[in-house]
Design a protein around this motif. Sequence first.
Motif, PDB file in Angstrom:
ATOM      1  N   LEU A 186      51.691  75.119  36.507  1.00 13.59           N
ATOM      2  CA  LEU A 186      51.222  74.920  35.147  1.00 13.59           C
ATOM      3  C   LEU A 186      52.190  73.978  34.456  1.00 13.59           C
ATOM      4  O   LEU A 186      53.406  74.138  34.575  1.00 13.59           O
ATOM      5  CB  LEU A 186      51.152  76.252  34.392  1.00 13.59           C
ATOM      6  N   ARG A 187      51.646  72.998  33.772  1.00 13.19           N
ATOM      7  CA  ARG A 187      52.494  72.017  33.097  1.00 13.19           C
ATOM      8  C   ARG A 187      53.462  71.333  34.062  1.00 13.19           C
ATOM      9  O   ARG A 187      54.592  70.994  33.719  1.00 13.19           O
ATOM     10  CB  ARG A 187      53.299  72.674  31.974  1.00 13.19           C
ATOM     11  N   GLY A 188      53.032  71.164  35.299  1.00 13.41           N
ATOM     12  CA  GLY A 188      53.852  70.487  36.287  1.00 13.41           C
ATOM     13  C   GLY A 188      54.944  71.339  36.892  1.00 13.41           C
ATOM     14  O   GLY A 188      55.759  70.840  37.673  1.00 13.41           O
ATOM     15  N   ARG A 189      54.991  72.639  36.593  1.00 10.72           N
ATOM     16  CA  ARG A 189      56.018  73.523  37.129  1.00 10.72           C
ATOM     17  C   ARG A 189      55.374  74.730  37.802  1.00 10.72           C
ATOM     18  O   ARG A 189      54.250  75.102  37.491  1.00 10.72           O
ATOM     19  CB  ARG A 189      56.937  74.053  36.004  1.00 10.72           C
ATOM     20  N   GLU A 190      56.130  75.327  38.710  1.00  9.64           N
ATOM     21  CA  GLU A 190      55.690  76.609  39.243  1.00  9.64           C
ATOM     22  C   GLU A 190      55.632  77.599  38.095  1.00  9.64           C
ATOM     23  O   GLU A 190      56.459  77.580  37.180  1.00  9.64           O
ATOM     24  CB  GLU A 190      56.678  77.119  40.293  1.00  9.64           C
ATOM     25  N   ALA A 191      54.682  78.522  38.152  1.00 10.91           N
ATOM     26  CA  ALA A 191      54.498  79.474  37.062  1.00 10.91           C
ATOM     27  C   ALA A 191      55.772  80.257  36.765  1.00 10.91           C
ATOM     28  O   ALA A 191      56.118  80.478  35.603  1.00 10.91           O
ATOM     29  CB  ALA A 191      53.355  80.429  37.401  1.00 10.91           C
ATOM     30  N   GLY A 192      56.477  80.652  37.803  1.00  6.73           N
ATOM     31  CA  GLY A 192      57.690  81.445  37.595  1.00  6.73           C
ATOM     32  C   GLY A 192      58.832  80.691  36.958  1.00  6.73           C
ATOM     33  O   GLY A 192      59.788  81.306  36.475  1.00  6.73           O
ATOM     34  N   LEU A 193      58.745  79.377  36.931  1.00 11.50           N
ATOM     35  CA  LEU A 193      59.828  78.566  36.364  1.00 11.50           C
ATOM     36  C   LEU A 193      59.481  78.012  34.989  1.00 11.50           C
ATOM     37  O   LEU A 193      60.222  77.199  34.442  1.00 11.50           O
ATOM     38  CB  LEU A 193      60.174  77.422  37.328  1.00 11.50           C
ATOM     39  N   LEU A 194      58.371  78.477  34.418  1.00 12.55           N
ATOM     40  CA  LEU A 194      58.016  78.070  33.062  1.00 12.55           C
ATOM     41  C   LEU A 194      58.977  78.692  32.055  1.00 12.55           C
ATOM     42  O   LEU A 194      59.511  79.780  32.272  1.00 12.55           O
ATOM     43  CB  LEU A 194      56.587  78.528  32.735  1.00 12.55           C
ATOM     44  N   TYR A 213      55.261  87.541  42.082  1.00 19.91           N
ATOM     45  CA  TYR A 213      55.968  86.422  41.452  1.00 19.91           C
ATOM     46  C   TYR A 213      55.321  86.103  40.106  1.00 19.91           C
ATOM     47  O   TYR A 213      54.120  86.253  39.920  1.00 19.91           O
ATOM     48  CB  TYR A 213      55.874  85.217  42.388  1.00 19.91           C
ATOM     49  N   ALA A 214      56.145  85.668  39.170  1.00 17.01           N
ATOM     50  CA  ALA A 214      55.682  85.251  37.837  1.00 17.01           C
ATOM     51  C   ALA A 214      55.054  86.407  37.060  1.00 17.01           C
ATOM     52  O   ALA A 214      53.961  86.295  36.507  1.00 17.01           O
ATOM     53  CB  ALA A 214      54.707  84.072  37.925  1.00 17.01           C
ATOM     54  N   MET A 215      55.765  87.532  37.026  1.00 17.80           N
ATOM     55  CA  MET A 215      55.352  88.688  36.227  1.00 17.80           C
ATOM     56  C   MET A 215      56.455  88.969  35.202  1.00 17.80           C
ATOM     57  O   MET A 215      57.352  89.780  35.446  1.00 17.80           O
ATOM     58  CB  MET A 215      55.092  89.905  37.118  1.00 17.80           C
ATOM     59  N   PRO A 216      56.414  88.316  34.047  1.00 20.70           N
ATOM     60  CA  PRO A 216      57.518  88.405  33.090  1.00 20.70           C
ATOM     61  C   PRO A 216      57.574  89.697  32.299  1.00 20.70           C
ATOM     62  O   PRO A 216      58.600  89.984  31.663  1.00 20.70           O
ATOM     63  CB  PRO A 216      57.254  87.225  32.153  1.00 20.70           C
ATOM     64  N   CYS A 217      56.504  90.485  32.313  1.00 24.01           N
ATOM     65  CA  CYS A 217      56.443  91.663  31.442  1.00 24.01           C
ATOM     66  C   CYS A 217      56.578  92.966  32.216  1.00 24.01           C
ATOM     67  O   CYS A 217      56.183  94.038  31.722  1.00 24.01           O
ATOM     68  CB  CYS A 217      55.136  91.654  30.657  1.00 24.01           C
ATOM     69  N   VAL A 218      57.125  92.918  33.427  1.00 19.81           N
ATOM     70  CA  VAL A 218      57.282  94.130  34.224  1.00 19.81           C
ATOM     71  C   VAL A 218      58.055  95.180  33.430  1.00 19.81           C
ATOM     72  O   VAL A 218      58.911  94.857  32.610  1.00 19.81           O
ATOM     73  CB  VAL A 218      57.985  93.839  35.561  1.00 19.81           C
ATOM     74  N   SER A 219      57.745  96.444  33.686  1.00 21.91           N
ATOM     75  CA  SER A 219      58.293  97.539  32.899  1.00 21.91           C
ATOM     76  C   SER A 219      59.166  98.457  33.738  1.00 21.91           C
ATOM     77  O   SER A 219      58.663  99.167  34.619  1.00 21.91           O
ATOM     78  CB  SER A 219      57.156  98.353  32.270  1.00 21.91           C
ATOM     79  N   PRO A 220      60.467  98.501  33.483  1.00 26.87           N
ATOM     80  CA  PRO A 220      61.314  99.454  34.199  1.00 26.87           C
ATOM     81  C   PRO A 220      60.958 100.896  33.859  1.00 26.87           C
ATOM     82  O   PRO A 220      61.093 101.783  34.700  1.00 26.87           O
ATOM     83  CB  PRO A 220      62.735  99.093  33.737  1.00 26.87           C
TER      84      PRO A 220
END
Length: 205
Positions: free
Chosen positions: A15-23, A96-103
Motif C-alpha cells: 500500500l502506498r508503495g510499501r509493505e503493509a507492515g512497514l506503513l 503480519y500487519a496486525m497493529p491492534c493485537v491485544s495482549p
Amino acid sequence: MMTGIILAGGAMRRLRGREAGLLPYAEGTILERQLQVMESCCSEIILVTDDPRRYLEHVPRHVRVLADYYEGRGPLGGLHAGVALAQNNAVWVTGYAMPCVSPQAALRLLERMTREGNFACLPKGEQGLFPLHGVFSTRCLDPLEEVLQREASVQEWSALLDRLTISAVDEAELAAEGIEPGYMLRVRHAEDYWRALAQDAASRQ
C-alpha cells in the motif's frame, strides 16, 4: 510467559508503495507497534518468513527471524517453524500487519487453554474461529508434523484444527471484559489501514 509468533510468509500486500507492515503507524510502523505490544506479554518474539533478509533491518536484534522448514506450505508451515523452536510451552500466533493485537485478549485465551487443558484457544467471531490471534500449546507440534508430512500442498487451518481439542472465547465474552474486537484487524487494503489509524487515534483520547 508465552512466545509471540508473527507469520509473515507469502506475498506481501503493498500500500502506498510499501509493505503493509512497514506503513507509518503511531510513532513508528505497523510492525514496530505489533512487536511492542506483543512483547508486553511474551518473553520472546519469533517472526517466520520465506525471506528472512527482507525483515532483518526492520526488527530489533532480539527478535528471532526464522525461515519455514516446510517451504511454501502456508500458515501451517510458518506455525510449525515457530512452535518447533519456541522456548515456552505456549505461543501466541498473529499474522503480519496486525497493529491492534491485544495482549489482554491473548492472556485471557492462555488462561482458558491452560484451565481446560486443550491444545489451543482461539477467539470466535461472526465468521467463526480466528487462528491468527490464537494461543496454541507447543503440544500441537506432533499433529502439525502429521499434517505437513501428509502431502506437499498448502494446508488450510482446518487441516490442523480438526485434529486438536480447542477452546474458544467468543468476542462478546471478551468485549464484556473491556476487550474490543478490533484486535483482529489485519491491514491488507487501504480501508484496513484507515480503520487501524482510527482505532489508534481513538485509543489515545
